[in-house]
Design a protein around this motif. Structure first.
Motif, PDB file in Angstrom:
ATOM      1  N   ILE A   1     -73.981 -94.131 -59.308  1.00  0.00           N
ATOM      2  CA  ILE A   1     -75.223 -93.576 -59.879  1.00  0.00           C
ATOM      3  C   ILE A   1     -75.756 -92.460 -58.983  1.00  0.00           C
ATOM      4  O   ILE A   1     -76.165 -91.394 -59.454  1.00  0.00           O
ATOM      5  N   ARG A   2     -75.690 -92.674 -57.676  1.00  0.00           N
ATOM      6  CA  ARG A   2     -76.162 -91.636 -56.746  1.00  0.00           C
ATOM      7  C   ARG A   2     -75.349 -90.359 -56.905  1.00  0.00           C
ATOM      8  O   ARG A   2     -75.899 -89.255 -56.944  1.00  0.00           O
ATOM      9  N   GLN A   3     -74.039 -90.516 -57.037  1.00  0.00           N
ATOM     10  CA  GLN A   3     -73.173 -89.337 -57.182  1.00  0.00           C
ATOM     11  C   GLN A   3     -73.561 -88.522 -58.426  1.00  0.00           C
ATOM     12  O   GLN A   3     -73.678 -87.299 -58.367  1.00  0.00           O
ATOM     13  N   ILE A   4     -73.803 -89.219 -59.540  1.00  0.00           N
ATOM     14  CA  ILE A   4     -74.156 -88.509 -60.776  1.00  0.00           C
ATOM     15  C   ILE A   4     -75.531 -87.844 -60.632  1.00  0.00           C
ATOM     16  O   ILE A   4     -75.710 -86.678 -60.981  1.00  0.00           O
ATOM     17  N   CYS A   5     -76.488 -88.577 -60.096  1.00  0.00           N
ATOM     18  CA  CYS A   5     -77.849 -88.011 -59.955  1.00  0.00           C
ATOM     19  C   CYS A   5     -77.836 -86.796 -59.035  1.00  0.00           C
ATOM     20  O   CYS A   5     -78.498 -85.792 -59.298  1.00  0.00           O
ATOM     21  N   GLU A   6     -77.060 -86.877 -57.949  1.00  0.00           N
ATOM     22  CA  GLU A   6     -77.034 -85.754 -56.994  1.00  0.00           C
ATOM     23  C   GLU A   6     -76.322 -84.534 -57.575  1.00  0.00           C
ATOM     24  O   GLU A   6     -76.564 -83.413 -57.141  1.00  0.00           O
ATOM     25  N   ASN A   7     -75.452 -84.766 -58.544  1.00  0.00           N
ATOM     26  CA  ASN A   7     -74.818 -83.634 -59.230  1.00  0.00           C
ATOM     27  C   ASN A   7     -75.808 -82.897 -60.108  1.00  0.00           C
ATOM     28  O   ASN A   7     -75.618 -81.727 -60.400  1.00  0.00           O
ATOM     29  N   THR A  14     -75.891 -93.451 -67.194  1.00  0.00           N
ATOM     30  CA  THR A  14     -76.637 -92.574 -66.269  1.00  0.00           C
ATOM     31  C   THR A  14     -76.708 -91.163 -66.841  1.00  0.00           C
ATOM     32  O   THR A  14     -77.778 -90.531 -66.838  1.00  0.00           O
ATOM     33  N   ASN A  15     -75.583 -90.665 -67.341  1.00  0.00           N
ATOM     34  CA  ASN A  15     -75.584 -89.317 -67.927  1.00  0.00           C
ATOM     35  C   ASN A  15     -76.503 -89.231 -69.149  1.00  0.00           C
ATOM     36  O   ASN A  15     -77.231 -88.248 -69.317  1.00  0.00           O
ATOM     37  N   THR A  16     -76.475 -90.258 -69.996  1.00  0.00           N
ATOM     38  CA  THR A  16     -77.332 -90.254 -71.186  1.00  0.00           C
ATOM     39  C   THR A  16     -78.808 -90.302 -70.789  1.00  0.00           C
ATOM     40  O   THR A  16     -79.655 -89.623 -71.388  1.00  0.00           O
ATOM     41  N   THR A  17     -79.103 -91.083 -69.767  1.00  0.00           N
ATOM     42  CA  THR A  17     -80.485 -91.162 -69.274  1.00  0.00           C
ATOM     43  C   THR A  17     -80.962 -89.790 -68.806  1.00  0.00           C
ATOM     44  O   THR A  17     -82.062 -89.342 -69.145  1.00  0.00           O
ATOM     45  N   ILE A  18     -80.107 -89.122 -68.024  1.00  0.00           N
ATOM     46  CA  ILE A  18     -80.495 -87.792 -67.507  1.00  0.00           C
ATOM     47  C   ILE A  18     -80.610 -86.798 -68.664  1.00  0.00           C
ATOM     48  O   ILE A  18     -81.550 -85.995 -68.709  1.00  0.00           O
ATOM     49  N   ASP A  19     -79.703 -86.870 -69.639  1.00  0.00           N
ATOM     50  CA  ASP A  19     -79.816 -86.000 -70.819  1.00  0.00           C
ATOM     51  C   ASP A  19     -81.144 -86.249 -71.534  1.00  0.00           C
ATOM     52  O   ASP A  19     -81.790 -85.316 -72.011  1.00  0.00           O
TER      53      ASP A  19
END
Ligand code: 3EB
Length: 330
Positions: free
Chosen positions: A296-302, A250-255
């Protein structure tokens, strides 16, 4: 000045009346279709994408202040205005090879669309049983082959024109495509990610026909600046990274999404970063295993505004990918 293009998320406890403009087209995501009757009563181009789980039914509604005209061409439903065109096609699950079905779907959705006048900027591809074996190989690869056949004919092998896209699974039985096009009066450029090999250059090990899409499409029209981010996953170079690790994927996707907006990256395309005041309209998160939804929601909301994010469960084109995220900034 008229607002050319806009998009909004309408959730299950709202109605289409929320939209203050003329609707070009609607994509609804849910277990059951709850907006179909309303869309049908208003003769609006509408596509339902069946998912297995969802945090809340929602529609993605594309709209404009321009006058919109509706028509059908074969199985293609069309909403078009002076400068915009939204189209949707469903290819039903009947006899025939999957590759041919994909090619046929692409030919239908492009039918009578004048590519001398329009840039196709965005595609959504929803593929049933995407990771299952099809006629001879994985369904996704057969889809890519059919799409390639259609694009070769339409674009004469011109890599620089491939639209932004999403390619994920659906729990329905039918192949569903949606397209957004803008008049060539608009300035358009496709954006790639320096940390990812362009999808249309993927080597053959990922499929004999590479996926024909760009990482993002940037559109400038009058005073509007629009960034359409393709479905993005945890891929570096050509490889999926962080197998089995949903947090890192998830973090790599957002990066991977954020780097598209990086000043250095945009400068390569002569896009003046400081003049872009585009705001996040929505982020759509496709989750393979619904058990991963809370993390995943927690990471996206951060990392993004919570109110702008919607989540649904679907399969993703490579079976090791656990999450794919797309977004729109206007
Ligand atoms: C990837 O980066 C992930 O086949 O249209 C993302 C967006 C992906 C679109 C498509 C596939 C597609 O390769 C998969």
């Amino acid at each position: 000045m008229e607002k050319c293009l806009d998009v909004a998320i309408v959730t299950g406890n709202e109605t289409l009346d929320k939209i203050s403009g003329n609707i070009l087209g609607i994509i609804e995501y849910g277990v059951n279709a709850i907006f179909a009757a309303d869309a049908d009563a208003k003769s609006l181009p509408y596509q339902f994408i069946q998912v297995k789980s969802i945090n809340e039914n929602f529609c993605e509604v594309w709209f404009t202040e321009e006058t919109v005209y509706y028509r059908k061409s074969e199985s293609c439903r069309i909403g078009e205005s002076e400068n915009l065109c939204f189209r949707t096609v469903t290819v039903y699950d009947e006899a025939g090879g999957h590759q041919e079905k994909a090619e046929n779907a692409y030919k239908q959705i492009f039918s009578e669309l004048n590519l001398d006048l329009y840039h196709v900027v965005r595609f959504w591809n929803y593929i049933p049983n995407i990771n299952e074996k099809g006629d001879v190989q994985e369904r996704y690869k057969e889809f890519c082959a059919g799409r390639e056949d259609a694009f070769l004919e339409l674009y004469h092998k011109n890599d620089s024109v491939y639209p932004a896209a999403t390619g994920v699974g659906t729990y329905g039985n039918d192949l569903c495509l949606c397209l957004l096009a803008v008049h060539k009066k608009a300035k358009r450029c496709n954006i790639e990610n320096p940390n990812q090999v362009p999808a249309y250059c993927y080597p053959r090990q990922f499929g004999a026909s590479s996926p024909k899409f760009s990482r993002a499409a940037y559109v400038e029209f009058q005073s509007e600046k629009i960034m359409l981010i393709s479905g993005t996953a945890s891929i570096i170079g050509t490889e999926s990274v962080y197998m089995g690790d949903v947090v890192m994927q998830t973090n790599t996707t957002i990066d991977n999404i954020k780097i598209l907006f990086d000043e250095k990256n945009l400068r390569k395309y002569a896009i003046d970063y400081w003049r872009i005041k585009a705001k996040l309209k929505y982020l759509k998160v496709y989750i393979r295993n619904w058990d991963d939804f809370p993390i995943i929601r927690q990471i996206c909301e951060n990392r993004f505004e919570k109110e702008k994010i919607v989540y649904l469960q679907s399969d993703i084109c490579r079976s090791e990918l656990l999450v794919e995220i797309e977004g729109v900034w206007i």
